[in-house]
Scaffold this motif. Structure first.
Motif, PDB file in Angstrom:
ATOM      1  N   ASP A 124      33.573  34.488  21.173  1.00  0.00           N
ATOM      2  CA  ASP A 124      33.298  33.417  20.212  1.00  0.00           C
ATOM      3  C   ASP A 124      31.849  33.423  19.713  1.00  0.00           C
ATOM      4  O   ASP A 124      31.429  32.492  19.025  1.00  0.00           O
ATOM      5  N   GLU A 125      31.086  34.484  20.042  1.00  0.00           N
ATOM      6  CA  GLU A 125      29.712  34.599  19.552  1.00  0.00           C
ATOM      7  C   GLU A 125      29.575  35.647  18.444  1.00  0.00           C
ATOM      8  O   GLU A 125      28.703  35.536  17.592  1.00  0.00           O
ATOM      9  N   LEU A 126      30.419  36.684  18.467  1.00  0.00           N
ATOM     10  CA  LEU A 126      30.289  37.740  17.464  1.00  0.00           C
ATOM     11  C   LEU A 126      30.589  37.178  16.082  1.00  0.00           C
ATOM     12  O   LEU A 126      31.605  36.512  15.879  1.00  0.00           O
ATOM     13  N   ASN A 127      29.715  37.467  15.121  1.00  0.00           N
ATOM     14  CA  ASN A 127      29.902  36.971  13.758  1.00  0.00           C
ATOM     15  C   ASN A 127      29.081  37.855  12.821  1.00  0.00           C
ATOM     16  O   ASN A 127      27.929  37.556  12.521  1.00  0.00           O
ATOM     17  N   HIS A 137      22.818  56.074   8.920  1.00  0.00           N
ATOM     18  CA  HIS A 137      22.946  54.954   9.849  1.00  0.00           C
ATOM     19  C   HIS A 137      23.815  53.850   9.255  1.00  0.00           C
ATOM     20  O   HIS A 137      23.944  53.726   8.038  1.00  0.00           O
ATOM     21  N   ILE A 138      24.379  53.065  10.143  1.00  0.00           N
ATOM     22  CA  ILE A 138      25.107  51.863   9.766  1.00  0.00           C
ATOM     23  C   ILE A 138      24.480  50.692  10.513  1.00  0.00           C
ATOM     24  O   ILE A 138      24.122  50.819  11.693  1.00  0.00           O
ATOM     25  N   TYR A 139      24.291  49.580   9.807  1.00  0.00           N
ATOM     26  CA  TYR A 139      23.626  48.408  10.380  1.00  0.00           C
ATOM     27  C   TYR A 139      24.528  47.185  10.199  1.00  0.00           C
ATOM     28  O   TYR A 139      24.974  46.900   9.079  1.00  0.00           O
ATOM     29  N   PHE A 140      24.782  46.480  11.280  1.00  0.00           N
ATOM     30  CA  PHE A 140      25.488  45.206  11.243  1.00  0.00           C
ATOM     31  C   PHE A 140      24.464  44.087  11.467  1.00  0.00           C
ATOM     32  O   PHE A 140      23.573  44.210  12.313  1.00  0.00           O
ATOM     33  N   PHE A 141      24.645  42.984  10.746  1.00  0.00           N
ATOM     34  CA  PHE A 141      23.762  41.830  10.917  1.00  0.00           C
ATOM     35  C   PHE A 141      24.559  40.693  11.547  1.00  0.00           C
ATOM     36  O   PHE A 141      25.470  40.133  10.926  1.00  0.00           O
ATOM     37  N   GLN A 142      24.222  40.424  12.799  1.00  0.00           N
ATOM     38  CA  GLN A 142      24.889  39.403  13.591  1.00  0.00           C
ATOM     39  C   GLN A 142      24.291  38.036  13.273  1.00  0.00           C
ATOM     40  O   GLN A 142      23.088  37.818  13.443  1.00  0.00           O
ATOM     41  N   ARG A 143      25.138  37.126  12.827  1.00  0.00           N
ATOM     42  CA  ARG A 143      24.685  35.764  12.541  1.00  0.00           C
ATOM     43  C   ARG A 143      24.710  34.940  13.830  1.00  0.00           C
ATOM     44  O   ARG A 143      25.764  34.761  14.438  1.00  0.00           O
ATOM     45  N   GLY A 144      23.569  34.456  14.212  1.00  0.00           N
ATOM     46  CA  GLY A 144      23.456  33.744  15.478  1.00  0.00           C
ATOM     47  C   GLY A 144      23.759  32.274  15.388  1.00  0.00           C
ATOM     48  O   GLY A 144      22.964  31.433  15.809  1.00  0.00           O
ATOM     49  N   ASN A 145      24.915  31.948  14.819  1.00  0.00           N
ATOM     50  CA  ASN A 145      25.264  30.524  14.699  1.00  0.00           C
ATOM     51  C   ASN A 145      26.232  30.070  15.783  1.00  0.00           C
ATOM     52  O   ASN A 145      26.856  29.024  15.674  1.00  0.00           O
ATOM     53  N   LYS A 148      24.723  30.507  21.662  1.00  0.00           N
ATOM     54  CA  LYS A 148      23.510  31.176  22.138  1.00  0.00           C
ATOM     55  C   LYS A 148      22.455  31.339  21.048  1.00  0.00           C
ATOM     56  O   LYS A 148      21.284  31.573  21.356  1.00  0.00           O
ATOM     57  N   GLY A 149      22.862  31.240  19.785  1.00  0.00           N
ATOM     58  CA  GLY A 149      21.909  31.267  18.688  1.00  0.00           C
ATOM     59  C   GLY A 149      21.102  32.544  18.558  1.00  0.00           C
ATOM     60  O   GLY A 149      19.904  32.504  18.310  1.00  0.00           O
ATOM     61  N   LYS A 150      21.761  33.706  18.701  1.00  0.00           N
ATOM     62  CA  LYS A 150      21.046  34.975  18.670  1.00  0.00           C
ATOM     63  C   LYS A 150      21.353  35.756  17.392  1.00  0.00           C
ATOM     64  O   LYS A 150      22.442  36.306  17.224  1.00  0.00           O
ATOM     65  N   ASN A 151      20.361  35.790  16.461  1.00  0.00           N
ATOM     66  CA  ASN A 151      20.442  36.719  15.336  1.00  0.00           C
ATOM     67  C   ASN A 151      20.084  38.115  15.840  1.00  0.00           C
ATOM     68  O   ASN A 151      19.222  38.263  16.708  1.00  0.00           O
ATOM     69  N   ALA A 152      20.723  39.128  15.265  1.00  0.00           N
ATOM     70  CA  ALA A 152      20.398  40.484  15.695  1.00  0.00           C
ATOM     71  C   ALA A 152      20.779  41.491  14.628  1.00  0.00           C
ATOM     72  O   ALA A 152      21.697  41.264  13.827  1.00  0.00           O
ATOM     73  N   VAL A 153      20.064  42.616  14.640  1.00  0.00           N
ATOM     74  CA  VAL A 153      20.483  43.803  13.910  1.00  0.00           C
ATOM     75  C   VAL A 153      21.079  44.764  14.934  1.00  0.00           C
ATOM     76  O   VAL A 153      20.445  45.082  15.938  1.00  0.00           O
ATOM     77  N   PHE A 182      21.439  34.755   9.914  1.00  0.00           N
ATOM     78  CA  PHE A 182      21.737  35.747   8.885  1.00  0.00           C
ATOM     79  C   PHE A 182      23.027  35.430   8.128  1.00  0.00           C
ATOM     80  O   PHE A 182      24.042  35.075   8.731  1.00  0.00           O
ATOM     81  N   THR A 183      22.970  35.631   6.791  1.00  0.00           N
ATOM     82  CA  THR A 183      24.191  35.568   5.989  1.00  0.00           C
ATOM     83  C   THR A 183      24.394  36.824   5.152  1.00  0.00           C
ATOM     84  O   THR A 183      25.501  37.061   4.673  1.00  0.00           O
ATOM     85  N   ASP A 184      23.351  37.630   4.952  1.00  0.00           N
ATOM     86  CA  ASP A 184      23.517  38.905   4.247  1.00  0.00           C
ATOM     87  C   ASP A 184      22.214  39.690   4.325  1.00  0.00           C
ATOM     88  O   ASP A 184      21.163  39.150   4.687  1.00  0.00           O
ATOM     89  N   ALA A 185      22.287  40.976   3.973  1.00  0.00           N
ATOM     90  CA  ALA A 185      21.108  41.830   3.955  1.00  0.00           C
ATOM     91  C   ALA A 185      21.373  43.015   3.051  1.00  0.00           C
ATOM     92  O   ALA A 185      22.506  43.494   2.942  1.00  0.00           O
TER      93      ALA A 185
END
Length: 276
Positions: A124-127, A137-145, A148-153, A182-185
């Motif tokens: 329930d944290e992955l977003n 390379h491929i980059y995913f931007f994890q929205r920390g909402n 745990k509130g963790k934004n991450a690349v 994060f919502t986009d990049a």
């Protein structure tokens, strides 16, 4: 503080809850987080074309069933769009070849599961809300909402043989005492420009009161955040794409997720002085 101008550019009738967009050859390609269409909007003619990604595609799908498309990116002449991974039915990834219209559908759930296991991210944290791809390379931007509130690349070499991911936590400022997430990049040369919004909720599933949005920039190699700037007190901007670029100014097109079933989407123009 970075100088910026934000204005409503036009409205698109026929798509609601826009969650991502790509500008390519005078057209906007948009996704919606509660739809199974890819939307192609011709800016010169103001015509909207709906591309069905699945059989019996729908514009408004119930929250519990929706694929939750939150990320779209251009790689060459292909569009890649994917679900957020926040529930089991949000693990689809599509490839749309712009020149031919060919659509490929796959499930990215195995990769999402590997990411969750590698970095102790609960179901329930992955977003995943943003996607970048360059030549290797491929980059995913994890929205920390989540709680745990963790934004991450989260990134990896873009090859089938290498699925070893790296995780870089990113701290973002708060809006009204709520952390922006994060919502986009997008990638502009060697810099990552990103959007983040503050929403008064600790759930990746439930929406909350929107408190505003920011734009920011980070170095594409070190992921060091170089600046952030709040651009709205009320909008939840979920998608951005580069529109025009000059030596002194960048112009982005933004889309907003209003969390409603109304089939219309406002497209905003954001002008930003090129930071040093």
């Amino acid at each position: 503080m970075e100088k910026f101008q934000l204005s409503l550019l036009f409205k698109i009738i026929g798509i609601g809850s826009a969650s991502g967009l790509v500008y390519y050859e005078d057209k906007l390609y948009l996704i919606s987080d509660n739809s199974t269409f890819l939307y192609e909007y011709s800016i010169p003619t103001e015509k909207l074309n709906k591309i069905a990604l699945v059989e019996n595609a729908q514009d408004n799908i119930a929250k519990k069933d929706k694929p939750d498309f939150e990320a779209i990116a251009l790689k060459g002449t292909d569009l890649v769009l994917l679900g957020s991974g926040s529930t089991e039915n949000r693990n689809m990834i599509f490839n749309y070849a712009i020149p031919t219209g060919k659509i490929q559908k796959n499930n990215i759930g195995v990769i999402y599961q590997k990411i969750k296991q590698a970095f102790a991210i609960s179901d329930d944290e992955l977003n995943i809300e943003g996607l970048l791809m360059n030549h290797d390379h491929i980059y995913f931007f994890q929205r920390g909402n989540g709680a745990k509130g963790k934004n991450a690349v989260i990134y990896s070499k873009d090859t089938p043989q290498n699925q070893q991911f790296e995780y870089v936590p990113i701290d973002l400022p708060k809006i009204k005492n709520v952390a922006a997430t994060f919502t986009d990049a997008i990638l502009v040369e060697d810099k990552i420009y990103f959007l983040a919004s503050a929403e008064d909720t600790n759930s990746t599933y439930l929406d909350g009161e929107v408190l505003g949005s920011i734009i920011g920039r980070m170095d594409a190699k070190t992921f060091k955040v170089e600046f952030t700037q709040q651009i709205s007190n009320t909008h939840k901007f979920e998608g951005m794409t580069l529109y025009k670029q000059s030596e002194k100014e960048l112009e982005f097109l933004l889309c907003e997720d209003t969390d409603s079933e109304v089939l219309e989407s406002d497209i905003y123009l954001l002008k930003l002085n090129t930071p040093n």
